[in-house]
Design a protein around this motif. Structure first.
Motif, PDB file in Angstrom:
ATOM      1  N   ASP A  63     -22.651  10.637 -30.698  1.00 41.97           N
ATOM      2  CA  ASP A  63     -21.377   9.942 -30.841  1.00 41.97           C
ATOM      3  C   ASP A  63     -21.481   8.594 -30.157  1.00 41.97           C
ATOM      4  OD1 ASP A  63     -19.348  11.975 -32.002  1.00 41.97           O
ATOM      5  OD2 ASP A  63     -20.250  13.112 -30.351  1.00 41.97           O
ATOM      6  N   ASP A  64     -20.675   7.645 -30.619  1.00 40.48           N
ATOM      7  CA  ASP A  64     -20.611   6.339 -29.973  1.00 40.48           C
ATOM      8  C   ASP A  64     -20.082   6.516 -28.553  1.00 40.48           C
ATOM      9  OD1 ASP A  64     -19.981   3.755 -29.090  1.00 40.48           O
ATOM     10  OD2 ASP A  64     -19.477   3.074 -31.106  1.00 40.48           O
ATOM     11  N   LEU A  65     -20.922   6.238 -27.553  1.00 47.27           N
ATOM     12  CA  LEU A  65     -20.519   6.438 -26.164  1.00 47.27           C
ATOM     13  C   LEU A  65     -19.291   5.616 -25.817  1.00 47.27           C
ATOM     14  CD1 LEU A  65     -20.928   7.559 -23.329  1.00 47.27           C
ATOM     15  CD2 LEU A  65     -22.687   5.805 -22.954  1.00 47.27           C
ATOM     16  N   ASN A  66     -19.171   4.423 -26.398  1.00 42.03           N
ATOM     17  CA  ASN A  66     -18.031   3.581 -26.064  1.00 42.03           C
ATOM     18  C   ASN A  66     -16.782   3.917 -26.882  1.00 42.03           C
ATOM     19  OD1 ASN A  66     -17.246   1.676 -24.167  1.00 42.03           O
ATOM     20  ND2 ASN A  66     -17.367  -0.020 -25.631  1.00 42.03           N
ATOM     21  N   ARG A  67     -16.788   5.087 -27.495  1.00 41.85           N
ATOM     22  CA  ARG A  67     -15.574   5.644 -28.109  1.00 41.85           C
ATOM     23  C   ARG A  67     -15.363   7.080 -27.626  1.00 41.85           C
ATOM     24  NH1 ARG A  67     -16.218   1.087 -29.083  1.00 41.85           N
ATOM     25  NH2 ARG A  67     -15.832  -0.087 -31.000  1.00 41.85           N
ATOM     26  N   ALA A  95     -15.536  -2.630 -12.411  1.00 45.94           N
ATOM     27  CA  ALA A  95     -16.702  -2.405 -13.269  1.00 45.94           C
ATOM     28  C   ALA A  95     -16.947  -3.583 -14.208  1.00 45.94           C
ATOM     29  CB  ALA A  95     -16.522  -1.119 -14.070  1.00 45.94           C
ATOM     30  N   PHE A  96     -18.233  -3.824 -14.491  1.00 49.31           N
ATOM     31  CA  PHE A  96     -18.663  -4.911 -15.365  1.00 49.31           C
ATOM     32  C   PHE A  96     -19.608  -4.307 -16.388  1.00 49.31           C
ATOM     33  CE2 PHE A  96     -21.151  -8.973 -16.021  1.00 49.31           C
ATOM     34  CZ  PHE A  96     -20.090  -9.731 -16.482  1.00 49.31           C
ATOM     35  N   SER A  97     -19.202  -4.260 -17.654  1.00 46.30           N
ATOM     36  CA  SER A  97     -19.957  -3.581 -18.706  1.00 46.30           C
ATOM     37  C   SER A  97     -20.528  -4.602 -19.678  1.00 46.30           C
ATOM     38  CB  SER A  97     -19.039  -2.598 -19.445  1.00 46.30           C
ATOM     39  OG  SER A  97     -19.733  -1.907 -20.448  1.00 46.30           O
ATOM     40  N   ILE A  98     -21.841  -4.525 -19.924  1.00 39.38           N
ATOM     41  CA  ILE A  98     -22.549  -5.542 -20.692  1.00 39.38           C
ATOM     42  C   ILE A  98     -22.910  -5.016 -22.073  1.00 39.38           C
ATOM     43  CG2 ILE A  98     -24.556  -7.064 -20.734  1.00 39.38           C
ATOM     44  CD1 ILE A  98     -24.657  -6.459 -17.630  1.00 39.38           C
ATOM     45  N   HIS A  99     -22.558  -5.789 -23.091  1.00 40.57           N
ATOM     46  CA  HIS A  99     -22.856  -5.441 -24.485  1.00 40.57           C
ATOM     47  C   HIS A  99     -23.490  -6.637 -25.188  1.00 40.57           C
ATOM     48  CE1 HIS A  99     -20.519  -1.609 -24.665  1.00 40.57           C
ATOM     49  NE2 HIS A  99     -19.902  -2.170 -23.636  1.00 40.57           N
ATOM     50  N   SER A 100     -23.877  -6.437 -26.429  1.00 38.52           N
ATOM     51  CA  SER A 100     -24.318  -7.520 -27.294  1.00 38.52           C
ATOM     52  C   SER A 100     -23.785  -7.242 -28.690  1.00 38.52           C
ATOM     53  CB  SER A 100     -25.843  -7.653 -27.287  1.00 38.52           C
ATOM     54  OG  SER A 100     -26.463  -6.426 -27.644  1.00 38.52           O
ATOM     55  N   THR A 101     -23.880  -8.227 -29.568  1.00 36.14           N
ATOM     56  CA  THR A 101     -23.204  -8.151 -30.853  1.00 36.14           C
ATOM     57  C   THR A 101     -24.051  -8.771 -31.955  1.00 36.14           C
ATOM     58  OG1 THR A 101     -21.222  -8.899 -32.062  1.00 36.14           O
ATOM     59  CG2 THR A 101     -21.998 -10.309 -30.302  1.00 36.14           C
ATOM     60  N   GLN A 102     -23.750  -8.439 -33.186  1.00 35.26           N
ATOM     61  CA  GLN A 102     -24.386  -9.083 -34.338  1.00 35.26           C
ATOM     62  C   GLN A 102     -23.564 -10.259 -34.857  1.00 35.26           C
ATOM     63  OE1 GLN A 102     -25.806  -6.533 -37.513  1.00 35.26           O
ATOM     64  NE2 GLN A 102     -26.125  -4.812 -36.124  1.00 35.26           N
ATOM     65  N   ILE A 110     -14.281  -9.438 -22.665  1.00 39.10           N
ATOM     66  CA  ILE A 110     -13.289  -8.566 -23.274  1.00 39.10           C
ATOM     67  C   ILE A 110     -12.621  -7.758 -22.167  1.00 39.10           C
ATOM     68  CG2 ILE A 110     -12.867  -6.717 -24.952  1.00 39.10           C
ATOM     69  CD1 ILE A 110     -15.462  -7.520 -26.348  1.00 39.10           C
ATOM     70  N   VAL A 111     -11.304  -7.682 -22.204  1.00 42.17           N
ATOM     71  CA  VAL A 111     -10.553  -6.848 -21.264  1.00 42.17           C
ATOM     72  C   VAL A 111      -9.488  -6.099 -22.043  1.00 42.17           C
ATOM     73  CG1 VAL A 111     -10.941  -8.338 -19.256  1.00 42.17           C
ATOM     74  CG2 VAL A 111      -8.936  -8.732 -20.710  1.00 42.17           C
ATOM     75  N   ASP A 112      -9.011  -5.004 -21.466  1.00 38.58           N
ATOM     76  CA  ASP A 112      -7.888  -4.307 -22.087  1.00 38.58           C
ATOM     77  C   ASP A 112      -6.673  -5.224 -22.072  1.00 38.58           C
ATOM     78  OD1 ASP A 112      -6.208  -2.432 -23.165  1.00 38.58           O
ATOM     79  OD2 ASP A 112      -6.049  -1.217 -21.352  1.00 38.58           O
ATOM     80  N   THR A 113      -6.327  -5.714 -20.882  1.00 41.28           N
ATOM     81  CA  THR A 113      -5.245  -6.669 -20.686  1.00 41.28           C
ATOM     82  C   THR A 113      -5.653  -7.603 -19.551  1.00 41.28           C
ATOM     83  OG1 THR A 113      -3.596  -5.012 -21.334  1.00 41.28           O
ATOM     84  CG2 THR A 113      -2.785  -6.951 -20.159  1.00 41.28           C
ATOM     85  N   VAL A 114      -5.311  -8.869 -19.659  1.00 40.41           N
ATOM     86  CA  VAL A 114      -5.566  -9.797 -18.562  1.00 40.41           C
ATOM     87  C   VAL A 114      -4.617  -9.442 -17.418  1.00 40.41           C
ATOM     88  CG1 VAL A 114      -5.508 -12.185 -17.807  1.00 40.41           C
ATOM     89  CG2 VAL A 114      -6.362 -11.629 -20.086  1.00 40.41           C
ATOM     90  N   ARG A 140     -12.802   3.843 -25.051  1.00 39.02           N
ATOM     91  CA  ARG A 140     -13.766   2.885 -24.531  1.00 39.02           C
ATOM     92  C   ARG A 140     -13.723   2.863 -23.014  1.00 39.02           C
ATOM     93  NH1 ARG A 140     -13.666  -2.457 -28.355  1.00 39.02           N
ATOM     94  NH2 ARG A 140     -14.988  -3.165 -26.632  1.00 39.02           N
ATOM     95  N   LEU A 141     -14.845   2.492 -22.419  1.00 38.53           N
ATOM     96  CA  LEU A 141     -14.900   2.379 -20.967  1.00 38.53           C
ATOM     97  C   LEU A 141     -13.879   1.371 -20.459  1.00 38.53           C
ATOM     98  CD1 LEU A 141     -16.300   3.121 -18.288  1.00 38.53           C
ATOM     99  CD2 LEU A 141     -17.911   1.245 -18.734  1.00 38.53           C
ATOM    100  N   ILE A 142     -13.535   0.404 -21.289  1.00 37.04           N
ATOM    101  CA  ILE A 142     -12.620  -0.649 -20.870  1.00 37.04           C
ATOM    102  C   ILE A 142     -11.245  -0.101 -20.510  1.00 37.04           C
ATOM    103  CG2 ILE A 142     -11.539  -1.325 -23.062  1.00 37.04           C
ATOM    104  CD1 ILE A 142     -12.283  -4.213 -22.358  1.00 37.04           C
ATOM    105  N   GLU A 143     -10.936   1.134 -20.936  1.00 35.63           N
ATOM    106  CA  GLU A 143      -9.692   1.760 -20.512  1.00 35.63           C
ATOM    107  C   GLU A 143      -9.705   2.090 -19.021  1.00 35.63           C
ATOM    108  OE1 GLU A 143      -7.359   4.245 -23.733  1.00 35.63           O
ATOM    109  OE2 GLU A 143      -9.395   5.007 -23.553  1.00 35.63           O
ATOM    110  N   HIS A 144     -10.890   2.226 -18.448  1.00 36.45           N
ATOM    111  CA  HIS A 144     -11.011   2.447 -17.006  1.00 36.45           C
ATOM    112  C   HIS A 144     -10.399   1.262 -16.279  1.00 36.45           C
ATOM    113  CE1 HIS A 144     -12.853   3.094 -13.057  1.00 36.45           C
ATOM    114  NE2 HIS A 144     -13.366   1.880 -13.140  1.00 36.45           N
TER     115      HIS A 144
END
Length: 290
Positions: A63-67, A95-102, A110-114, A140-144
């Protein structure tokens, strides 16, 4: 999951890389920084999250870990068990979570809310854009609480790994883990990615100010809705991320079928093959920081 800790005491700052196994930039940046063994002013934890998927060079195993957050320790799914363990490791930390994109070569946040925490960090990062996920953070982890996520650049590129390294250093300076300026010494370990004068995503003068009182001005966007993508053999994106699309303007194609905007929007994470069933997101521009 591989964990490194620097400093004495219980860390209340964490850095997470490679939640997705096909995004090695976070792991590469963490390993480069840990190998330098920097002196830290407060304890910090580094986590290379989905080692199994990273070794297999796949986005995820089950499963997608970030879901998958908050996860389940008794799940059959590798990622759902891992989500539970990772959530436990970052609990109580900024926490600081690092991703990359196509979809986009330049780093953005990216944040849930500023909120107050992200306001204290975001202007010190070498990024020009921040995106609020609005109602799209489920699983997503960003909910943390107190999590900032960054897209470091194009997936599997050397530039994304280099960007991730400097993003981490800026974050650690903004959270008082590293003293300013957040710059590796000229003779330091460059992890095989070249010297620091050539691999930073910002100029040397700007790097010397990372985490200093001078702040970047960021454009703030908010996700509004997903842009569906039909089943097709070939896809093409006609719009540019963070540049306005006007109602009536073509923005994508699928097997020759052209999709036209029914209203004005800003494309965010828009790509031909980044997601299985959506092109990306439609968003709005909501202001600037600071």
């Amino acid at each position: 999951m591989r964990i490194y800790e620097l400093g004495d005491g219980t860390p209340d700052v964490s850095v997470i890389g490679s939640i997705h196994g096909d995004e090695p930039c976070g792991a590469r940046a963490i390993e480069r920084l840990v190998a330098e063994d920097p002196d830290v002013e407060r304890p910090v934890k580094f986590i290379i999250a989905n080692e199994e998927a990273l070794d297999a060079d796949v986005r995820y195993l089950d499963d997608d870990l970030n879901r998958a957050f908050p996860g389940d320790p008794n799940a059959d799914s590798h990622e759902r068990r891992l989500a539970h363990d990772l959530g436990r490791e970052v609990r109580g930390t900024t926490a600081f979570s690092i991703h990359s994109t196509q979809s986009y070569a330049d780093p953005f946040a990216i944040v849930d809310t500023v909120d107050a925490i992200s306001r204290s960090i975001l202007p010190h990062l070498p990024v020009d854009v921040v995106v609020e996920t609005n109602n799209f953070a489920e699983g997503r982890l960003i909910e943390h609480a107190h999590t900032v996520e960054v897209e470091a650049g194009l997936q599997k590129s050397d530039e994304a790994a280099k960007n991730a390294y400097w993003l981490i250093r800026a974050f650690l300076t903004a959270t008082n883990v590293l003293p300013a300026p957040a710059v590796a010494s000229d003779g330091g370990n460059d992890g095989g990615d070249g010297d620091e004068a050539s691999d930073s995503p910002v100029s040397r003068d700007d790097r010397l100010r990372l985490g200093a009182p001078e702040e970047n001005s960021l454009e703030v966007y908010r996700l509004l809705e997903m842009i569906p993508k039909p089943a097709a053999k070939e896809y093409e994106v006609l719009a540019t991320n963070f540049e306005p699309v006007e109602g009536g303007q073509p923005f994508a194609r699928a097997d020759g079928e052209t999709f036209v905007a029914d209203r004005d929007f800003y494309p965010i994470l828009l790509s031909a093959y980044g997601y299985a069933d959506i092109f990306g997101y439609a968003g709005e521009k909501v202001g600037t920081l600071p």
